[in-house]
Design a protein around this motif. Structure first.
Motif, PDB file in Angstrom:
ATOM      1  N   PHE A  91       0.847  -1.200   0.000  1.00 27.78           N
ATOM      2  CA  PHE A  91       0.000   0.000   0.000  1.00 27.78           C
ATOM      3  C   PHE A  91       0.881   1.247   0.000  1.00 27.78           C
ATOM      4  O   PHE A  91       0.601   2.227  -0.682  1.00 27.78           O
ATOM      5  N   ALA A  92       1.973   1.206   0.764  1.00 28.85           N
ATOM      6  CA  ALA A  92       2.859   2.357   0.882  1.00 28.85           C
ATOM      7  C   ALA A  92       3.906   2.404  -0.234  1.00 28.85           C
ATOM      8  O   ALA A  92       4.780   3.271  -0.216  1.00 28.85           O
ATOM      9  N   SER A  93       3.823   1.476  -1.194  1.00 29.46           N
ATOM     10  CA  SER A  93       4.821   1.399  -2.277  1.00 29.46           C
ATOM     11  C   SER A  93       6.238   1.289  -1.740  1.00 29.46           C
ATOM     12  O   SER A  93       7.181   1.841  -2.276  1.00 29.46           O
ATOM     13  N   ASP A  94       6.359   0.524  -0.633  1.00 26.47           N
ATOM     14  CA  ASP A  94       7.659   0.369   0.019  1.00 26.47           C
ATOM     15  C   ASP A  94       8.221  -1.017  -0.326  1.00 26.47           C
ATOM     16  O   ASP A  94       7.634  -2.028   0.047  1.00 26.47           O
ATOM     17  N   PRO A  95       9.340  -1.089  -1.056  1.00 28.64           N
ATOM     18  CA  PRO A  95       9.900  -2.404  -1.416  1.00 28.64           C
ATOM     19  C   PRO A  95      10.553  -3.077  -0.209  1.00 28.64           C
ATOM     20  O   PRO A  95      11.754  -3.330  -0.183  1.00 28.64           O
ATOM     21  N   ASN A  96       9.741  -3.375   0.785  1.00 24.40           N
ATOM     22  CA  ASN A  96      10.223  -3.887   2.069  1.00 24.40           C
ATOM     23  C   ASN A  96      10.361  -5.400   1.980  1.00 24.40           C
ATOM     24  O   ASN A  96       9.547  -6.156   2.517  1.00 24.40           O
ATOM     25  N   TRP A  97      11.420  -5.857   1.323  1.00 23.15           N
ATOM     26  CA  TRP A  97      11.586  -7.277   1.017  1.00 23.15           C
ATOM     27  C   TRP A  97      11.734  -8.136   2.269  1.00 23.15           C
ATOM     28  O   TRP A  97      11.448  -9.326   2.249  1.00 23.15           O
ATOM     29  N   ILE A 148      14.016 -13.599  -4.599  1.00 25.15           N
ATOM     30  CA  ILE A 148      12.772 -12.837  -4.654  1.00 25.15           C
ATOM     31  C   ILE A 148      12.902 -11.733  -5.703  1.00 25.15           C
ATOM     32  O   ILE A 148      13.865 -10.962  -5.684  1.00 25.15           O
ATOM     33  N   ASN A 149      11.926 -11.708  -6.614  1.00 27.09           N
ATOM     34  CA  ASN A 149      11.878 -10.654  -7.625  1.00 27.09           C
ATOM     35  C   ASN A 149      10.615  -9.817  -7.462  1.00 27.09           C
ATOM     36  O   ASN A 149       9.556 -10.344  -7.137  1.00 27.09           O
ATOM     37  N   LEU A 150      10.726  -8.521  -7.693  1.00 27.48           N
ATOM     38  CA  LEU A 150       9.563  -7.662  -7.886  1.00 27.48           C
ATOM     39  C   LEU A 150       9.551  -7.336  -9.366  1.00 27.48           C
ATOM     40  O   LEU A 150      10.443  -6.640  -9.854  1.00 27.48           O
ATOM     41  N   ASP A 151       8.574  -7.870 -10.095  1.00 25.39           N
ATOM     42  CA  ASP A 151       8.614  -7.852 -11.552  1.00 25.39           C
ATOM     43  C   ASP A 151       9.997  -8.351 -12.002  1.00 25.39           C
ATOM     44  O   ASP A 151      10.378  -9.448 -11.620  1.00 25.39           O
ATOM     45  N   ASP A 152      10.728  -7.574 -12.772  1.00 25.74           N
ATOM     46  CA  ASP A 152      12.022  -8.056 -13.277  1.00 25.74           C
ATOM     47  C   ASP A 152      13.187  -7.742 -12.342  1.00 25.74           C
ATOM     48  O   ASP A 152      14.322  -8.120 -12.614  1.00 25.74           O
ATOM     49  N   VAL A 153      12.902  -7.046 -11.262  1.00 22.74           N
ATOM     50  CA  VAL A 153      13.988  -6.606 -10.382  1.00 22.74           C
ATOM     51  C   VAL A 153      14.269  -7.658  -9.312  1.00 22.74           C
ATOM     52  O   VAL A 153      13.413  -7.981  -8.494  1.00 22.74           O
ATOM     53  N   CYS A 154      15.464  -8.217  -9.322  1.00 21.26           N
ATOM     54  CA  CYS A 154      15.839  -9.185  -8.289  1.00 21.26           C
ATOM     55  C   CYS A 154      16.227  -8.414  -7.029  1.00 21.26           C
ATOM     56  O   CYS A 154      17.079  -7.528  -7.052  1.00 21.26           O
ATOM     57  N   ILE A 155      15.576  -8.762  -5.937  1.00 15.07           N
ATOM     58  CA  ILE A 155      15.750  -7.988  -4.718  1.00 15.07           C
ATOM     59  C   ILE A 155      16.451  -8.789  -3.624  1.00 15.07           C
ATOM     60  O   ILE A 155      17.207  -8.255  -2.826  1.00 15.07           O
ATOM     61  N   VAL A 156      16.229 -10.110  -3.625  1.00 11.68           N
ATOM     62  CA  VAL A 156      16.893 -10.975  -2.633  1.00 11.68           C
ATOM     63  C   VAL A 156      17.564 -12.139  -3.351  1.00 11.68           C
ATOM     64  O   VAL A 156      16.968 -12.785  -4.213  1.00 11.68           O
ATOM     65  N   ARG A 157      18.818 -12.393  -2.979  1.00 14.12           N
ATOM     66  CA  ARG A 157      19.583 -13.504  -3.540  1.00 14.12           C
ATOM     67  C   ARG A 157      20.644 -13.900  -2.521  1.00 14.12           C
ATOM     68  O   ARG A 157      21.154 -13.023  -1.800  1.00 14.12           O
ATOM     69  N   TYR A 180      20.907  -4.879  -6.578  1.00 13.73           N
ATOM     70  CA  TYR A 180      19.630  -4.220  -6.301  1.00 13.73           C
ATOM     71  C   TYR A 180      19.840  -2.770  -5.881  1.00 13.73           C
ATOM     72  O   TYR A 180      20.771  -2.460  -5.140  1.00 13.73           O
ATOM     73  N   THR A 181      18.965  -1.918  -6.380  1.00  8.77           N
ATOM     74  CA  THR A 181      18.981  -0.534  -5.897  1.00  8.77           C
ATOM     75  C   THR A 181      17.579  -0.178  -5.410  1.00  8.77           C
ATOM     76  O   THR A 181      16.585  -0.646  -5.960  1.00  8.77           O
ATOM     77  N   GLU A 182      17.523   0.629  -4.388  1.00 14.11           N
ATOM     78  CA  GLU A 182      16.250   1.062  -3.818  1.00 14.11           C
ATOM     79  C   GLU A 182      15.411   1.787  -4.874  1.00 14.11           C
ATOM     80  O   GLU A 182      14.186   1.644  -4.919  1.00 14.11           O
ATOM     81  N   ALA A 183      16.085   2.512  -5.754  1.00 12.19           N
ATOM     82  CA  ALA A 183      15.367   3.241  -6.811  1.00 12.19           C
ATOM     83  C   ALA A 183      14.646   2.265  -7.736  1.00 12.19           C
ATOM     84  O   ALA A 183      13.488   2.480  -8.114  1.00 12.19           O
ATOM     85  N   ALA A 184      15.334   1.166  -8.095  1.00 14.83           N
ATOM     86  CA  ALA A 184      14.724   0.168  -8.983  1.00 14.83           C
ATOM     87  C   ALA A 184      13.521  -0.475  -8.302  1.00 14.83           C
ATOM     88  O   ALA A 184      12.478  -0.695  -8.926  1.00 14.83           O
ATOM     89  N   GLY A 185      13.660  -0.781  -7.009  1.00 14.31           N
ATOM     90  CA  GLY A 185      12.554  -1.377  -6.264  1.00 14.31           C
ATOM     91  C   GLY A 185      11.363  -0.438  -6.193  1.00 14.31           C
ATOM     92  O   GLY A 185      10.214  -0.847  -6.391  1.00 14.31           O
ATOM     93  N   GLN A 186      11.629   0.817  -5.908  1.00 17.99           N
ATOM     94  CA  GLN A 186      10.530   1.767  -5.783  1.00 17.99           C
ATOM     95  C   GLN A 186       9.819   2.016  -7.109  1.00 17.99           C
ATOM     96  O   GLN A 186       8.616   2.254  -7.137  1.00 17.99           O
ATOM     97  N   GLN A 187      10.582   1.932  -8.191  1.00 23.80           N
ATOM     98  CA  GLN A 187       9.989   2.093  -9.517  1.00 23.80           C
ATOM     99  C   GLN A 187       8.883   1.045  -9.733  1.00 23.80           C
ATOM    100  O   GLN A 187       7.782   1.369 -10.179  1.00 23.80           O
ATOM    101  N   VAL A 188       9.188  -0.204  -9.359  1.00 24.78           N
ATOM    102  CA  VAL A 188       8.193  -1.273  -9.504  1.00 24.78           C
ATOM    103  C   VAL A 188       7.029  -1.057  -8.550  1.00 24.78           C
ATOM    104  O   VAL A 188       5.864  -1.214  -8.913  1.00 24.78           O
ATOM    105  N   MET A 189       7.327  -0.680  -7.325  1.00 20.18           N
ATOM    106  CA  MET A 189       6.295  -0.562  -6.299  1.00 20.18           C
ATOM    107  C   MET A 189       5.273   0.526  -6.600  1.00 20.18           C
ATOM    108  O   MET A 189       4.171   0.495  -6.087  1.00 20.18           O
ATOM    109  N   LYS A 190       5.664   1.479  -7.426  1.00 19.20           N
ATOM    110  CA  LYS A 190       4.728   2.556  -7.761  1.00 19.20           C
ATOM    111  C   LYS A 190       3.608   2.069  -8.677  1.00 19.20           C
ATOM    112  O   LYS A 190       2.593   2.736  -8.822  1.00 19.20           O
TER     113      LYS A 190
END
Lengths: 404, 404
Positions: free
Chosen positions: A312-318, A340-349, A357-367
């Motif tokens: 809800f908060a668009s927070d990529p809180n993996w 763990i991926n958010l769309d094409d962004v790999c966030i956990v490995r 991973y960059t926070e900017a990439a994660g937030q882009q997906v979360m929006k």
């Protein structure tokens, strides 16, 4: 506000399936709240019902009556006839008898369905009085009105139509559903009615529906609560000009695939209209040891209030996703194998945040309004998907302010 | 705003247990965020840890080190050292080695605990730099400061003290805990440290703790999520002037009862400070066929967002409770046998609303800050209790706005 634009589709008529609606004044004073579906003689009908141990009176009656030649479905919104004790059973049976009397059939050929407030007596007299009106309305072209008549706090009517061709013979499948979580209707939540003009025997129709529901309606969750009134019905009028669909045939495979598709689309519409939803999340669990394991992990994530509020908060809180995977109750899971991926962004490995991973990439997906969360467990080949929505202030508002 | 007034109690010193705190600048710039507990030689120490498959690095290290003669507990707030991969393990081990170097002990005699943000590297250098300060502070009288140093988003420090007398010998038990759900600390949630001057062997101490935790900390839920860092430790310095407490003795029964009491009180304090909590709900399930069945029904109710939002709204929406009981997965439950009370008010009986129930009576109870929901299943003799809090706008706010 639902997720996305969800216009009601054009829904062609289905020979042998007529619908009638009216306002019976059950709870609404203006909107239609009563639906009668009439099936041509020789139709077959399959259904699946809630697994809640305390299912509503109409569910008990519909389950029993399904063994007979079902010809009429009576659906009311605004009252669930659940938690109503013996009187509720009497009331449900009375509405079936009333339908039978008006149409000149057998009471046990009527399947009753109710959705709405629980714990209040069903206003049977209002339904009885409205039945002649509904019967007078019966027509093959009223799918839109039918979808509206079964709504409770849904914000839009939900319909899906699909045309398939078997050896040059067109077969139509129409489905309508209502959902929205368990809010205004309280816990009398999901109803879905799917009809086709195909000819298919009842046992095969039942098998087809059971498989489809398992992969569609049983893969969605708004809040993890299971309604006392959930039901999904598949009706086949047999009026299409083609031979019966039989088990094991190529025709059956095409038909079953289309039913599955309609169920999945209706299920997704329910999530798009989930209470307070602002986002649609597809939780895809891959590399599980079994389908059951994949579903278990997927549902644990989809049920987590922490995960849902983060989206809800668009927070990529993996970390919240990782913790949900960890508490899914799967033995001997190895953190280092999980991705763990958010769309094409790999966030956990490798047991921690991915090095690229960059926070900017994660937030882009979360929006985005729709997000796919992919969990690779690194344990096997099974893959399953669960659909859910986020958890917003409006969820609390809708559920807290109900009845006030 | 927590539920109720929760002043920190007077906590007497416990011989053989010293505490030291300081601000290491881990996340807080002012408040203490580092705690060292030093146990006298000959103390015994028992612990239980999270069942989350992906437990944090310090949990792995503490579990392993518990097999040795534990002498020091190092606790930091502000960083969970979870989801930090191999580096997290290296960091946790490094802090143990640092403690050992400063105090002149063995690294494997140190148990590390972390709570706070996950997925960020532990700032080991800050902890290393702060250790001499903490060691210099070590004192028996700092329970209040210790309770504050382990807080994350807790709104008040949580402590319980109990004095028992065995054959005229006084025994003190002190416990501190932090909780608050899984909010600011994300999912590195519950920590509890309980100490006594009793003399008791490690295996018996472990058994005593395991039983107590099962009936206390494992019977509370804020949001159903299980942290990666949860831990509860019971330390016994053996400095009281009395013989060892042995298995099966009357002394043990009295001692175990006191530990249970302290654990239950600490667990309740955690719920009172649950994220966004405005109400404390005791879910009591009676007449179940087994304890496991009672707990299962209790937790299904306590986890239901629909039930929790209804309580936030002071709405006696019994249908949501009934539906939760119905979906708890208990076979062959009979709706007509179930009775539901809100405090003394019977709300459901014989499968529907109780004939003598009035909405006014229900709302009277719901307005209270503390409510007991009693479910009688009519199936057996087992009884268990689960504690939870309601689900408010602030829950969503706290969890959605975390990290922003």
């Amino acid at each position: 506000m639902p997720v996305g634009q969800n216009p009601f589709p054009a829904m062609p008529e289905i020979l042998g399936i007529k619908l009638g609606t009216t306002n019976a004044g059950i709870k609404q004073t203006v909107r239609d709240d009563l639906l009668l579906i009439a099936l041509a003689a020789g139709s077959t009908c399959a259904a699946v019902f809630t697994r809640n141990a305390f299912c509503a009176a109409p569910v008990h009656v519909a389950k029993a009556n399904l063994a007979h030649q079902s010809r009429w479905l009576l659906v009311n919104s605004g009252n669930a006839n659940a938690g109503t004790g013996q009187q509720g059973m009497t009331d449900a049976l009375k509405t079936c008898a009333d339908v039978a009397e008006v149409v000149g059939g057998q009471a046990n050929q009527v399947l009753p369905f109710s959705t709405g407030v629980i714990g209040q007596p069903l206003p049977v007299a209002k339904i009885t009085a409205a039945l002649p009106v509904v019967v007078g309305q019966l027509d093959t072209g009223l799918w839109d009105k039918a979808a509206r008549a079964i709504m409770t706090t849904d914000t839009f009517p939900k319909g899906v139509s699909k045309l398939i061709t078997l050896d040059g013979h067109p077969i139509t499948i129409n489905g309508i559903a209502k959902g929205a979580g368990m809010i205004q209707p309280d816990m009398a939540t999901m109803l879905a009615f799917i009809a086709t003009d195909a000819k298919i025997a009842q046992p095969l129709l039942q098998s087809c529906l059971s498989v489809a529901v398992e992969q569609s309606f049983n893969r969605i969750t708004v809040d993890g609560d299971t309604s006392t009134n959930d039901a999904c019905v598949l009706m086949a009028s047999g009026c299409a000009s083609m031979p019966e669909i039989v088990a094991g045939s190529e025709h059956y495979l095409i038909f079953a695939d289309a039913i599955m598709s309609v169920c999945k689309q209706l299920a997704e519409l329910i999530i798009r209209d989930g209470e307070g939803a602002t986002k649609l999340m597809r939780v895809v669990v891959e590399q599980a040891q079994s389908d059951a394991e994949a579903v278990r992990v997927g549902k644990t994530i989809a049920h987590s209030p922490l995960v849902k509020t983060a989206f809800f908060a668009s927070d990529p809180n993996w970390g919240r996703i990782l913790a949900a995977v960890g508490r899914a109750g799967i033995e001997d899971m190895i953190l280092e194998d999980v991705q763990i991926n958010l769309d094409d962004v790999c966030i956990v490995r490798n047991g921690g945040v991915a090095s690229d991973y960059t926070e900017a990439a994660g937030q882009q997906v979360m929006k985005q309004e729709e997000i796919t969360i992919t969990i690779k467990l690194g344990r096997g080949q099974a893959k399953q998907e669960v659909l859910t929505c986020d958890f917003s202030y409006d969820y609390v508002k809708i559920n807290a302010e109900y009845r006030t």
